[in-house]
Design an enzyme around this catalytic site. Structure first.
Site, mmCIF file in Angstrom:
data_model
loop_
_atom_site.group_PDB
_atom_site.id
_atom_site.type_symbol
_atom_site.label_atom_id
_atom_site.label_comp_id
_atom_site.label_asym_id
_atom_site.label_seq_id
_atom_site.Cartn_x
_atom_site.Cartn_y
_atom_site.Cartn_z
ATOM 1 N N HIS A 94 -9.103 -6.603 2.501
ATOM 2 C CA HIS A 94 -7.838 -6.120 1.932
ATOM 3 C C HIS A 94 -7.865 -6.327 0.411
ATOM 4 C CE1 HIS A 94 -3.580 -5.847 0.971
ATOM 5 N NE2 HIS A 94 -3.448 -5.171 2.094
ATOM 6 N N GLU A 164 -6.426 2.330 1.081
ATOM 7 C CA GLU A 164 -5.210 1.781 0.472
ATOM 8 C C GLU A 164 -5.345 1.792 -1.044
ATOM 9 O OE1 GLU A 164 -2.759 -0.958 3.187
ATOM 10 O OE2 GLU A 164 -4.289 -2.185 2.249
HETATM 11 P P1 PGA Z 1 2.840 -1.979 1.988
HETATM 12 O O1 PGA Z 1 1.503 -2.828 2.208
HETATM 13 O O2 PGA Z 1 3.063 -1.152 3.213
HETATM 14 O O3 PGA Z 1 3.918 -3.006 1.783
HETATM 15 O O4 PGA Z 1 2.613 -1.141 0.761
HETATM 16 C C1 PGA Z 1 0.346 -2.249 2.746
HETATM 17 C C2 PGA Z 1 -0.798 -3.229 2.695
HETATM 18 O O5 PGA Z 1 -1.019 -3.848 1.650
HETATM 19 O O6 PGA Z 1 -1.517 -3.418 3.700
#
Ligand code: PGA
Length: 254
Positions: A94, A164
């Site tokens: 992540h 992401e």
């Molecule tokens: P968020 O986080 O939905 O609050 O933007 C996503 C993540 O970081 O996995």
């Protein structure tokens, strides 16, 4: 009909065991019936076992894992230990781990390989830090390529990649909502290509690719339909059973 894949990433929330078990039970109640989605709930490590007992329709996930199976690694948690708690998935790499804990592509690849060999399906996160216009910057493909080194083709069906873009994560300063669906689709194609380059196009289709970053009920439909994503990694909205349940409900009606 293809099943959606939706992950609740609670991050370092909530702050007590009682609240975590309550949140898990509330999420379970908020999930739709029937549910055409694989749902994974990823609580903090200390809450895994009790949250796991509260889950019925959804599966248990961890937010990280170490690559060694056992040994003198103070503070670390192995995939085998997680598997013994019936953890099925682990989020690997992540952006918060890359940024705050110095995890690089080599470490993330070791974790992904260890997950596969220790019976945990990895959810490998990739994404650029800065907003980069309409094009998907090469770093996304590079991260995806690096993550798969040494992973056998037979394991691909158990692997998930989460795109992401860091700038779209709700807690990033200045974040202004989810990425645009057409850009999300481009990221999907870039990730798929980097997997196809290592294996082949048919093999790349076996990997589920999902989107994360400010996913709310209003966006999930477009992320799946126009963004051609297999689902979503949900942070902030996964702490609200109502919002998370609605995301899963809409993802189930794809
Ligand atoms: P968020 O986080 O939905 O609050 O933007 C996503 C993540 O970081 O996995």
């Amino acid at each position: 009909m293809k099943k959606s894949f939706i992950v609740a990433n609670w991050k370092m929330n909530p702050d007590t065991l009682d609240a975590a078990v309550r949140l898990a039970a509330d999420i379970e109640r908020a999930l739709p019936t029937p549910m055409n989605a694989d749902v994974v709930v990823a609580p903090p490590f200390p809450f895994l076992a009790p949250v796991g007992r509260a889950l019925k329709k959804s599966m248990l996930g961890a937010q990280d894992m170490f690559w060694e199976e056992t040994g003198a690694y103070t503070g670390e948690v192995s995939g085998r230990e997680l598997a013994s708690l019936r953890v099925r998935y682990a989020i690997i790499g992540h952006s918060e781990r890359r940024m705050h804990f110095g995890e690089d592509d080599a470490a993330i690849n070791k974790k992904a390989r260890a997950a596969v060999s220790q019976g945990i399906a990895p959810i490998i996160c990739v994404g650029e830090r800065e907003r980069a216009g309409a094009d998907i910057p090469p770093i996304v493909s590079e991260q995806a390529r690096a993550a798969f080194a040494g992973i056998k083709k037979e394991s691909l069906r158990n692997i998930v990649v989460a795109y992401e873009p860091v700038w779209a994560i709700s807690t990033t300063a200045g974040a202004s909502g989810a990425d645009a669906p057409e850009r999300i689709f481009r990221a999907r194609l870039a990730i798929e290509k980097s997997i196809a380059d290592r294996y082949d196009p048919a093999a790349a289709k076996k990997v589920r690719i999902i989107y994360g970053g400010s996913v709310r009920p209003g966006e999930i439909g477009a992320i799946i339909k126009e963004g051609h994503m297999d689902g979503a990694l949900v942070g902030g909205a996964s702490l609200s059973p109502k919002e998370f349940g609605e995301i899963v409900r809409r993802a189930s009606n794809r």
